[in-house]
Structure formats: structure tokens, C-alpha cells
Design an enzyme around this catalytic site. Structure first.
Site, mmCIF file in Angstrom:
data_model
loop_
_atom_site.group_PDB
_atom_site.id
_atom_site.type_symbol
_atom_site.label_atom_id
_atom_site.label_comp_id
_atom_site.label_asym_id
_atom_site.label_seq_id
_atom_site.Cartn_x
_atom_site.Cartn_y
_atom_site.Cartn_z
ATOM 1 N N GLU A 99 43.626 50.335 42.940
ATOM 2 C CA GLU A 99 43.795 50.212 44.389
ATOM 3 C C GLU A 99 45.253 50.453 44.780
ATOM 4 O OE1 GLU A 99 40.874 46.881 43.100
ATOM 5 O OE2 GLU A 99 42.566 47.996 42.266
ATOM 6 N N ASP A 121 11.795 39.053 64.415
ATOM 7 C CA ASP A 121 10.795 39.998 64.908
ATOM 8 C C ASP A 121 10.115 40.693 63.735
ATOM 9 O OD1 ASP A 121 11.427 39.415 67.530
ATOM 10 O OD2 ASP A 121 12.869 41.050 67.714
ATOM 11 N N CYS A 161 46.159 43.108 44.165
ATOM 12 C CA CYS A 161 45.511 44.110 45.025
ATOM 13 C C CYS A 161 44.920 43.477 46.282
ATOM 14 C CB CYS A 161 44.424 44.835 44.246
ATOM 15 S SG CYS A 161 45.062 45.811 42.869
ATOM 16 N N CYS A 199 41.903 42.303 42.304
ATOM 17 C CA CYS A 199 42.488 41.100 41.703
ATOM 18 C C CYS A 199 43.179 40.250 42.766
ATOM 19 C CB CYS A 199 43.486 41.477 40.611
ATOM 20 S SG CYS A 199 44.920 42.402 41.215
ATOM 21 N N HIS A 230 47.564 49.180 39.187
ATOM 22 C CA HIS A 230 46.113 49.054 39.333
ATOM 23 C C HIS A 230 45.573 50.197 40.191
ATOM 24 C CE1 HIS A 230 45.504 44.529 38.222
ATOM 25 N NE2 HIS A 230 46.158 45.211 37.302
#
EC number: 5.4.99.28
Length: 591
Positions: free
Chosen positions: A484, A211, A525, A515, A482
């Protein structure tokens, strides 16, 4: 209730399967006839790419007619076309047969007032088979109508058309909002096909339609082979489609399905609505929705249409009570009232009357942008042709928060089992804007990391709705942790009884791609995210992980294959990379 829902689902599946089988039969017949028709079609008039031309597209020498010269002006956010003269030609359509010419013009071409057509025809400026017509002229089958007009095209956005992919047969683009796909109504040169023809120097033909206000992926054929290949896949439902919308309110967590049929209520005002299959012109339709995030006012929602009805996603979202927040048709409180059409209406007469005033006496409005400037009649006419003049379009005219994000083939490579093809665009800025503050918070977390010679510095933030659940940065906790990992541990320590580690609907923001492999043997992670059992449904990253971290990081594919939304927020790549390498030898060169 459960039995009735199952019956409705079975009915939809039966209708969809019939539609798919019909499309596949057409595809097979077309393939079988392609070689048979090769000699027969050799005498047809074609353009340089091999597409057949209609008679009205050619001149007396059976070559493609050229468009008149026209002037383009870029005026800030607007692309404008200076008024120009254009000779419009068309053959009588079946629905026009045995009707007065003036009545056809009034009903079919609504960009001018009826008085304009009456005057123009009376003055002999409209021709039928090269002879001047009059107000009593009746159109017959085979008649050629010719009308030279002074055209005023509405402005459209000046945003560029980005090319996503191109080969010898197809062109895949990221269509900006507000631009029609092909010439229609008041638009000719401010359309995707004409803009690309001017940009590329050759014609392309749409394989799918979006559209005018919808942005995102569009497929255009450069050759007849490309048109058949892609068009047939679309019709046979051999393609999955994923759209992104930004809707009013807090959309529910989890999968939400709507299989309400859709019908056209009034094409003049572009109004469609949910209905029952017993209603006239009803078409079966189904859309699957899933929330990506919620910012306290609006939600980003992933939309997967299983059918392709006009305004299907917009109408189904309105039916649920979560219309697209800036939709000038389906989220305007002045038109729909406080419920904004939730659940559908029994009668749409008042809605049609109110919508008919939009763009004439009233500018377009929406839930998120009420009382904004927009296109409406100025109350004066063009001195050349007496056409009504309009103001420039505004916010609600130029942008709709609905974007075709990803299209993917259902067919799989026999060796890799991956889709034969998959295309996606960048995430639209209006869908990223609510998330930038959390990414900036993650960048600040990354900045807290101390410099190291070998490890990398990353920041992470966990958010649920508008609540920040926890933050973390690399090595914040003991054990070569890490970012996270730190954020998840910190939240679980405060909420030890949470069954899914974090609440359902949690969003993770991290400066680097999570990772998928840990050299230390620690849990990656990516696996920690999946261990939340779907509670983390969306991951936003500042930059994809470079090969200098861990080669062939597979987090993106792994998370997406488990239904986790994986989105990069552009604009933070350099900053995130510089912080990541803080303390490394030659860190500036690496960054």
C-alpha cells in the site's frame, strides 16, 4: 435556500423525536405490565415457545393446527411448491364490516380474478360461521370466514437461508432476495417463517420486516422475551441500520442526505413516492447515502435509513436520479421514461396502469436488465381450480440489488464503549462482482514479490472510478516498504500537488489486511490510509491478516471508526496466503 433546508431538517428531527418518545413510552408500559399480566395470560392458548395463538390458529382442542403436507422441489435457481389444498380461515376485520362477502374477496384477495370469487361463493364453497355463504351474504363483526382453496405458490430463489447468529431467544439470518417474510397473498410455504419452521422444527416470529425482494439481516424471535427485546429496540430507534445498494450511474462522492416524506401511491401495484408533509398519508422519512465505489456504469452505495418507511431507500434513490439498477418498479425506462422518475412526479396515474400490467401481460424489466424473461400469465388455467397459470419468475423477479448489511445497537457497553451488539452479513455477490478484476490485479502484483525468509508478500492497487491510479507490491521500493505504501508513494511522485495524496473517492484493493503496527517503526499502512483525509473511502481486502503477521491487528476497527468502508472479497484467501508466505520455511504448512 439554506434557511429553508434548516427548517426542513428541524421539522424532520421534531417528528422523529416524537416518534421515538412514543415508542419508548410504549416500551416502558409494556415492561411495567409484563409481570401484572403474567397470571392473566396464563389461560391464553400458546404454542410450545410461549407465543399466544389466535383462535383461528387452533383446532377444537385449543392446540396449534398443523399445516397440510406439501412437496418442495429445487429446480436450479428456483424453489417450487407443488399445488396443494389449504383451508383459509379469518375473522371479519373492521374494514370489512357490513360489506358483501364477494366485494371483500375481490378487493382484498387480488391473486384471483373477480369471476373466480363470484363463482366459488355462488357454488357454496365459502362458509360464514360454518354455513354456506352466497353472493348476497353480508359480513358482520365477529363472523368467521372459511374457504378451502387449491393454492399455487410462485417459485422463489433456491438460495439457502444463512444463520448469522443464534441464542436461546433470537435468530439472526441473512434473508435471500425474492422470499416474503411471512405468509401473505399467494405465498405461504415459500416464506421465511415457514421455511425456517420446516428447517428448524419450531416457529420463529419476525422482529423486523424486509420487503420480499430485499435481502439481508433479519431478526426472528424464538421466545416472547426475544420478540419484546428486539422489537422494542427497533421501534424506539435504538438500532442503526446500514444497507448496500447498486444504483444506476455515477453517484456523487461524499455524504448525500434525503429527507423527503414518503407516501403510498397505490398498494395494489406496490408503488410509493416522495411527497410533501401536507399530502394525504405522508410520512416523514430520511436516508443518508455515501458512495462506496463506481465501476463506469453503476455505483455501490451505502444507505442508512433513519426511518423505516415502505420502499424508503428505493424511492429516495429514484428521487435523486440514481435508482437501484435492477429495480423492476423504480428503474424501468418503459414505465418512467428516460429520467426514471427523478425529482418525483405530480401525477402517477399512467405509472400505475403500466405497473399493473407487470406480471400479467408483461414480464418485469429494469434499467440494467431490459427485455428479460420473467413472470407473466400463460393464458391457461389450472384444471383443478381454474386459477390462472404463470411462467416462472426471471432475473428481475428474483433479485434486487438492495441488501440489509449491518444492524448495530446504539447502546454502549459501559466498560468498553462498544455497541451492546452488532451483526453483519457477508457482502452480497452483486456488490462484489465489479471489484474482482481489481483484486485479481492486486494478486498479480503480490506475485511479483521475490521470496524472503521472514517478510511477507502483498499486492495493492489504487483505483478511482475505472482508472487505475497506481499499483504496488511489498519491497518494490527501497526501505522494507509495504504494498500500500509503494502504491501511494508512486502516485504522489507523479502528482505532487494533490492536496489529499490521492483523489477523493479513491478505492484501495490489497491482498492482505493493511497493517496497524510496524515492527520496523515505519508508518503503518492503516495510518497512511487515514492520512489521505477521507480520499480513500473504501478498502477491499483479499484475506484478513493472520496472527503470524502481527498479533491483534486493529485495522478493521480503526478504519471503520473513521468512516472508511472495509470489505473482504471472498475467494482469494488461499491464493493470497500462499503468496504472502512465499520463501518462508514450511510455507505450505503456514498457508
Amino acid at each position: 435556500m439554506e434557511d429553508s433546508n434548516n427548517e426542513a431538517s428541524d421539522d424532520f428531527n421534531n417528528l422523529l423525536n416524537k416518534e421515538i418518545e412514543s415508542a419508548k413510552e410504549v416500551k416502558l408500559r409494556k415492561f411495567a405490565n409484563r409481570n401484572n399480566n403474567r397470571n392473566e395470560n396464563s389461560s391464553k392458548v400458546k404454542d410450545a415457545s410461549g407465543f399466544r395463538l389466535r383462535v383461528i390458529q387452533t383446532d377444537g382442542h385449543k392446540t396449534k393446527k398443523t399445516d397440510p403436507d406439501y412437496e418442495v422441489t429445487i429446480d436450479g435457481p428456483l424453489r417450487k411448491i407443488e399445488p396443494y389444498f389449504f383451508t383459509y380461515k379469518t375473522f371479519c376485520k373492521e374494514r370489512w364490516r357490513d360489506r358483501k362477502l364477494v366485494d371483500v374477496f375481490v378487493s382484498e384477495f387480488r391473486d384471483r380474478e373477480p369471476s373466480y370469487y363470484s363463482k366459488t361463493i355462488a357454488e357454496g364453497k365459502v362458509y360464514l360461521n360454518d354455513e354456506p355463504a352466497n353472493l348476497d351474504t353480508i359480513i358482520r363483526d365477529g363472523d368467521l370466514i372459511t374457504h378451502k382453496v387449491h393454492r399455487h405458490e410462485p417459485p422463489v430463489t433456491s438460495k439457502p437461508i444463512d444463520i448469522v447468529f443464534e441464542d436461546e431467544d433470537i435468530l439472526v439470518i441473512d434473508k435471500p432476495s425474492s422470499i416474503p417474510v411471512h405468509p401473505t397473498g399467494r405465498y405461504r410455504f415459500n416464506t421465511i417463517t415457514k421455511m425456517l419452521e420446516r428447517q428448524l422444527g419450531y416457529s420463529v416470529h419476525p422482529c423486523n420486516r424486509l420487503d420480499k425482494p430485499t435481502s439481508g439481516l433479519m431478526f426472528l424471535a424464538k421466545t416472547p422475551l426475544g420478540a419484546d427485546r428486539m422489537g422494542d429496540q427497533m421501534k424506539a430507534r435504538e438500532v442503526t441500520k446500514e444497507y448496500v445498494a447498486r444504483v444506476k450511474g455515477e453517484f456523487p462522492i461524499g455524504i448525500v442526505e434525503v429527507d423527503k416524506p414518503v407516501r403510498s401511491v397505490n398498494p395494489k401495484v406496490a408503488l410509493n413516492a416522495v411527497c410533501e408533509m401536507s399530502d394525504e398519508n405522508a410520512k416523514h422519512a430520511k436516508t443518508v447515502f455515501q458512495r462506496v465505489s463506481y465501476d463506469g456504469q453503476t455505483s455501490i452505495v451505502k444507505c442508512k435509513p433513519l426511518t423505516g418507511r415502505t420502499h424508503q431507500i428505493r424511492v429516495h434513490l429514484q428521487y435523486l436520479g440514481f435508482p437501484i439498477a435492477n429495480d423492476p418498479i423504480y428503474s424501468n425506462p418503459d414505465i418512467w421514461g428516460p429520467d426514471l422518475g427523478r425529482g418525483g412526479l405530480q401525477n402517477y396515474d399512467d405509472i400505475v396502469l403500466k405497473l399493473d400490467a407487470i406480471g400479467k401481460t408483461n414480464p418485469a424489466e429494469s434499467w440494467i436488465h431490459p427485455h428479460s424473461e420473467g413472470e407473466y400469465l400463460l393464458g391457461r388455467q389450472c384444471e383443478e381450480c381454474e386459477a390462472e397459470m404463470y411462467t416462472d419468475p426471471g432475473t428481475n423477479d428474483l433479485d434486487l440489488w438492495l441488501h440489509a448489511f449491518r444492524y448495530e445497537s446504539l447502546e454502549r457497553n459501559s466498560d468498553t464503549q462498544k455497541p451492546l451488539w452488532s451483526y453483519r452479513t457477508k457482502y452480497p455477490e452483486w456488490a462484489l462482482e465489479p471489484h474482482r478484476r481489481y483484486m485479481e490485479m492486486a494478486v498479480k502484483e503480490a506475485g511479483k514479490c521475490g521470496p524472503t525468509k521472514t517478510a511477507f508478500s502483498v499486492g495493492a492497487v489504487l483505483v478511482h472510478g475505472t482508472q487505475v491510479l497506481a499499483t504496488g507490491y511489498s519491497r518494490e521500493l527501497p526501505g522494507n516498504t509495504h504494498a500500500e505504501q509503494c502504491a501511494l508513494i508512486k502516485y504522489s511522485q507523479l502528482h505532487p500537488n494533490c492536496p489529499t495524496i490521492v483523489p477523493m473517492g479513491t478505492v484501495l484493493y490489497t491482498t492482505m489486511e493493511p497493517c496497524s503496527f510496524r515492527l520496523s517503526g515505519n508508518e503503518p499502512c492503516c495510518d497512511r490510509i487515514l492520512a489521505t483525509q477521507g480520499a480513500i473511502g473504501t478498502v477491499f481486502v483479499g484475506v484478513m491478516e493472520p496472527d503470524t503477521f502481527v498479533k491483534n491487528n486493529t485495522s478493521l476497527n480503526k478504519l471503520e471508526s473513521h468512516g472508511v468502508n472495509y470489505i473482504q472479497i471472498p475467494g482469494y484467501e488461499e491464493e493470497c496466503t500462499i503468496i504472502a508466505f512465499k520463501g518462508h520455511d514450511n510455507s505450505d504448512d503456514k498457508a
